[in-house]
Design an enzyme around this catalytic site. Structure first.
Site, mmCIF file in Angstrom:
data_model
loop_
_atom_site.group_PDB
_atom_site.id
_atom_site.type_symbol
_atom_site.label_atom_id
_atom_site.label_comp_id
_atom_site.label_asym_id
_atom_site.label_seq_id
_atom_site.Cartn_x
_atom_site.Cartn_y
_atom_site.Cartn_z
ATOM 1 N N ASP A 70 11.274 -2.648 0.973
ATOM 2 C CA ASP A 70 10.755 -1.365 1.464
ATOM 3 C C ASP A 70 11.298 -0.171 0.680
ATOM 4 O OD1 ASP A 70 10.562 -3.313 3.925
ATOM 5 O OD2 ASP A 70 9.078 -1.733 4.214
ATOM 6 N N GLU A 101 8.976 3.854 6.228
ATOM 7 C CA GLU A 101 9.654 2.977 5.266
ATOM 8 C C GLU A 101 11.170 3.076 5.461
ATOM 9 O OE1 GLU A 101 7.817 0.917 4.125
ATOM 10 O OE2 GLU A 101 5.912 1.751 3.461
ATOM 11 N N HIS A 104 12.064 0.912 8.241
ATOM 12 C CA HIS A 104 12.031 -0.498 7.812
ATOM 13 C C HIS A 104 13.300 -0.851 7.035
ATOM 14 C CE1 HIS A 104 7.318 -0.254 7.852
ATOM 15 N NE2 HIS A 104 7.870 -0.004 9.022
ATOM 16 N N TYR A 108 15.970 -3.744 8.145
ATOM 17 C CA TYR A 108 16.409 -4.884 7.337
ATOM 18 C C TYR A 108 17.902 -4.811 7.022
ATOM 19 C CZ TYR A 108 11.500 -6.069 7.204
ATOM 20 O OH TYR A 108 10.234 -6.409 7.581
ATOM 21 N N GLU A 176 2.363 -4.283 -0.182
ATOM 22 C CA GLU A 176 2.323 -4.256 1.283
ATOM 23 C C GLU A 176 1.367 -5.331 1.816
ATOM 24 O OE1 GLU A 176 1.432 0.019 1.565
ATOM 25 O OE2 GLU A 176 3.416 0.282 2.443
ATOM 26 N N GLU A 210 2.767 -1.596 8.331
ATOM 27 C CA GLU A 210 2.273 -1.959 6.998
ATOM 28 C C GLU A 210 0.746 -2.051 6.977
ATOM 29 O OE1 GLU A 210 4.118 -1.557 4.705
ATOM 30 O OE2 GLU A 210 6.138 -2.010 5.392
ATOM 31 N N HIS A 213 -0.362 1.437 6.576
ATOM 32 C CA HIS A 213 -0.131 1.974 5.227
ATOM 33 C C HIS A 213 -1.228 1.501 4.277
ATOM 34 C CE1 HIS A 213 4.462 1.976 6.250
ATOM 35 N NE2 HIS A 213 3.768 2.829 6.981
HETATM 36 FE FE FE2 Z 1 7.601 -0.872 4.953
HETATM 37 FE FE FE2 Z 2 4.654 0.249 3.892
#
Ligand code: FE2
Ligand code: FE2
Length: 334
Positions: A70, A101, A104, A108, A176, A210, A213
């Site tokens: 990301d 993002e 994200h 993670y 993505e 995602e 996006h």
């Molecule tokens: Fe993402």
């Molecule tokens: Fe994304």
């Protein structure tokens, strides 16, 4: 005279709004706000302890990919997309995407911290992009496409705009829309066996982001094709198909690394078929014929979009209203 979407410059005029669809996407994205703190990853630890060595290898490699994926997308967004999409309502959406993002990346980060308590293992996972070939190759594919337009500060010529479209399609359809979808399939494969429910919960929300996006990017492509019909010709379509083939090959190499000879039904060959199926869907969204004609081998991915949507709204109703009451009156902002 108003400009076209890819004309260079900084249009600041929101009324009359040229692209209300982009503004609606921005508002819809805000309604999907979630936070990493809402995901309980601790519940996965007991499941992790029960995994076979092959499954444990798979999950370690997968989170190592998540460690950087990301951030790469966010970089392209800032360095390339925001600069060239010349409509303030579209830039509102991109600002919101950048925030997502970041969430994200945070998700993670938390995932790796939870799943890899051992300091050395964790350091290795975060550095995977440098030393694990199947992850490095995917990153290099991304960097090559970031670099392909990094010298362009203004899209002056037809060639400039075509190069921009290729970058946009690459990040939406290949990164993505394919690398991440492949990664999500591993997560949902575990979930289909009753494992790693915490990761699956966070993934539901990442997945939804995602998908949006990608849809935003495709809407930009649609808009540009309407405004400048000669840009996306057969030659460009051929380049898109070759790019997609390259992405499928890179993701398949990753699958071979993750699955080895296959672990509990998850095999590189099944993943190849899934990637081909997804690639055809991306090409179809761009109005291009199927390249592979492969059926979806993963029943647990079949209704993912729909199911995710239902879960999301079911779950959000109360939590979201509490957040609105306690923090800020969103309705006034609209
Ligand atoms: Fe993402
Ligand atoms: Fe994304």
């Amino acid at each position: 005279m108003r400009t076209m979407l890819l004309d260079p410059g900084m249009d600041l005029t929101l009324r009359p709004m040229r692209y209300p669809g982009f503004y609606e996407r921005y508002r819809a994205a805000i309604r999907n706000t979630w936070t990493v703190e809402e995901v309980d990853l601790a519940s996965d630890l007991a499941d992790l302890a029960t995994l076979e060595p092959g499954e444990r290898h798979l999950i370690n490699r997968l989170v190592a990919f998540f460690a950087t994926g990301d951030s790469i997308v966010a970089n392209n967004l800032v360095l390339n997309l925001y600069q060239h999409v010349n409509a303030p309502e579209a830039r509102l959406y991109l600002s919101r995407q950048l925030f997502e993002e970041a969430v994200h990346v945070q998700f993670y980060l938390t995932l790796l911290d939870t799943y890899l308590p051992d300091h050395d293992e964790r350091v290795k996972a975060f550095a995977a992009v440098e030393h694990i070939p199947s992850i490095r190759d995917k990153a290099e594919f991304c960097f090559r496409w970031i670099d392909s337009i990094s010298e362009l500060s203004r899209l002056e010529t037809r060639e400039d705009r075509r190069a921009f479209l290729l970058n946009l399609v690459c990040f939406a359809a290949c990164i993505e829309g394919l690398f991440f979808y492949g990664a999500f399939a591993y997560v949902y494969w575990f979930r289909s066996r009753g494992l790693l429910g915490g990761l699956a919960t966070g993934t539901n929300w990442v997945f939804r982001d995602e998908s949006m996006h990608m849809e935003f990017a495709f809407e930009v492509v649609d808009t540009v094709r309407r405004e400048e019909p000669d840009l996306f010709d057969d030659e460009l379509a051929g380049r898109v198909v070759r790019m997609m083939e390259e992405a499928v090959a890179a993701e398949l190499a990753f699958a071979r690394d993750l699955c080895g000879d296959g672990t509990g039904g998850m095999t590189a060959d099944n993943m190849r078929r899934y990637l081909e199926y997804v690639a055809d869907r991306r090409l179809a969204r761009l109005g291009l014929p199927a390249r592979y004609g492969t059926a979806n081998p993963f029943p647990f991915m079949e209704f993912q979009d729909v199911q995710e949507l239902a879960n999301f709204f079911e779950r959000r109703v109360s939590a979201y209203q509490v957040a609105v009451e306690g923090e800020v009156a969103f309705d006034e902002a609209f």
